[in-house]
Scaffold this motif. Structure first.
Motif, PDB file in Angstrom:
ATOM      1  N   ASN A 128      -7.677  10.801 -12.076  1.00 27.87           N
ATOM      2  CA  ASN A 128      -6.605   9.820 -12.027  1.00 27.87           C
ATOM      3  C   ASN A 128      -5.525  10.339 -11.086  1.00 27.87           C
ATOM      4  O   ASN A 128      -4.853  11.321 -11.390  1.00 27.87           O
ATOM      5  CB  ASN A 128      -6.041   9.593 -13.436  1.00 27.87           C
ATOM      6  CG  ASN A 128      -5.032   8.470 -13.477  1.00 27.87           C
ATOM      7  OD1 ASN A 128      -4.194   8.334 -12.593  1.00 27.87           O
ATOM      8  ND2 ASN A 128      -5.107   7.645 -14.513  1.00 27.87           N
ATOM      9  N   SER A 129      -5.351   9.689  -9.944  1.00 28.82           N
ATOM     10  CA  SER A 129      -4.383  10.149  -8.947  1.00 28.82           C
ATOM     11  C   SER A 129      -2.966  10.147  -9.500  1.00 28.82           C
ATOM     12  O   SER A 129      -2.150  11.009  -9.144  1.00 28.82           O
ATOM     13  CB  SER A 129      -4.457   9.274  -7.695  1.00 28.82           C
ATOM     14  OG  SER A 129      -5.711   9.404  -7.073  1.00 28.82           O
ATOM     15  N   LYS A 130      -2.676   9.196 -10.370  1.00 29.49           N
ATOM     16  CA  LYS A 130      -1.329   9.117 -10.948  1.00 29.49           C
ATOM     17  C   LYS A 130      -1.038  10.346 -11.785  1.00 29.49           C
ATOM     18  O   LYS A 130       0.071  10.905 -11.739  1.00 29.49           O
ATOM     19  CB  LYS A 130      -1.203   7.845 -11.800  1.00 29.49           C
ATOM     20  CG  LYS A 130       0.204   7.592 -12.333  1.00 29.49           C
ATOM     21  CD  LYS A 130       1.193   7.357 -11.208  1.00 29.49           C
ATOM     22  CE  LYS A 130       2.565   7.030 -11.750  1.00 29.49           C
ATOM     23  NZ  LYS A 130       3.567   6.846 -10.667  1.00 29.49           N
ATOM     24  N   GLU A 131      -2.001  10.816 -12.556  1.00 31.24           N
ATOM     25  CA  GLU A 131      -1.800  12.013 -13.373  1.00 31.24           C
ATOM     26  C   GLU A 131      -1.602  13.243 -12.495  1.00 31.24           C
ATOM     27  O   GLU A 131      -0.782  14.115 -12.815  1.00 31.24           O
ATOM     28  CB  GLU A 131      -3.002  12.206 -14.308  1.00 31.24           C
ATOM     29  CG  GLU A 131      -3.127  11.133 -15.387  1.00 31.24           C
ATOM     30  CD  GLU A 131      -4.337  11.349 -16.265  1.00 31.24           C
ATOM     31  OE1 GLU A 131      -5.097  12.314 -16.007  1.00 31.24           O
ATOM     32  OE2 GLU A 131      -4.535  10.556 -17.210  1.00 31.24           O
ATOM     33  N   ILE A 132      -2.351  13.316 -11.407  1.00 30.53           N
ATOM     34  CA  ILE A 132      -2.178  14.433 -10.482  1.00 30.53           C
ATOM     35  C   ILE A 132      -0.781  14.404  -9.876  1.00 30.53           C
ATOM     36  O   ILE A 132      -0.102  15.436  -9.780  1.00 30.53           O
ATOM     37  CB  ILE A 132      -3.246  14.381  -9.375  1.00 30.53           C
ATOM     38  CG1 ILE A 132      -4.645  14.544  -9.976  1.00 30.53           C
ATOM     39  CG2 ILE A 132      -2.990  15.471  -8.326  1.00 30.53           C
ATOM     40  CD1 ILE A 132      -5.774  14.367  -8.974  1.00 30.53           C
TER      41      ILE A 132
END
Length: 240
Positions: free
Chosen positions: A155-159
């Motif tokens: 998940n790019s948002k979590e990164i």
């Protein structure tokens, strides 16, 4: 008589073969040939690491560069002035270890953050000891380290949220940086023309700090403290 003739013929053939050099060349080639037991690995990264790198690239865009499989000894160094045995022991602990990914400034290559991707091998007690050392060593060097669990997808948002929590706000600023940060990473500072004197110790590598003055660029005339261990250590701080 016939037997003697055949024997002489065989001896003559052997002598001629030796003189021709064929036999000698074969043995010489065998004797001089170096064999190395290596083969090319297919890829630098595992499928999970490739997937993570793509997601990380989406998050950072063109803001930073991503380096992969970086040797720990290229990220942190042992303090100067230690007894030789202690220095060697400390260096030996970092020379063979690597960090999965490292974010660096695109212009200055300043090291900003290390990233480890934890797969099932990190459940091994020996690997956990290695992970604990890595975290402690990088923390002592004031270099942030992020850890993510290896997954099939990310998940790019979590990164992005994890990176924003670790990075100092000043490192994320693009247009409204403080003057201190601007001068600290400004690439057009001429550090070869110096007005300098020895002050105190560098907080990053314990080398001497010197006072310097930017001789060109938009910060011309600005004084700052710079590490005498430059370019290995790029610590800089504006002075009043």
């Amino acid at each position: 008589m016939e037997f003697l003739f055949i024997l002489l013929l065989v001896i003559f053939a052997i002598v001629m073969y030796k003189l021709s050099g064929f036999g000698g060349r074969v043995k010489l080639a065998q004797r001089n040939q170096k064999t190395y037991p290596y083969f090319k690995n297919t890829t630098l990264l595992t499928p999970a690491e490739i997937s993570f790198r793509h997601s990380l690239k989406i998050v950072i865009g063109d803001s930073y560069d991503i380096n992969s499989k970086v040797r720990l000894a290229d990220l942190i160094s042992v303090h100067k002035g230690l007894p030789k045995s202690e220095w060697s022991r400390s260096f030996n602990q970092i020379k063979a270890k690597h960090v999965d990914f490292v974010l660096v400034d695109k212009t200055t290559t300043e090291i900003l953050c290390g990233i480890e991707l934890d797969d099932s091998s990190h459940n091994n007690p020996k690997r956990q000891d290695r992970d604990s050392f890595l975290e402690a060593a990088m923390k002592s060097a004031k270099l942030p380290l992020l850890r993510f669990k290896a997954e099939q997808t990310y998940n790019s948002k979590e990164i992005e949220e994890a990176i924003n929590l670790v990075f100092k706000p000043s490192l994320l600023m693009k247009h409204d940086e403080s003057e201190e940060i601007k001068v600290r990473i400004e690439p057009d500072l001429d550090v070869n023309k110096l007005d300098e004197f020895i002050t105190n110790k560098c907080p990053q590598c314990n080398a001497e700090l010197v006072e310097r003055k930017a001789s060109k660029g938009r910060h011309e005339g600005v004084k700052f403290l710079g590490c005498s261990n430059f370019p290995k250590c790029r610590y800089r701080k504006v002075v009043g």
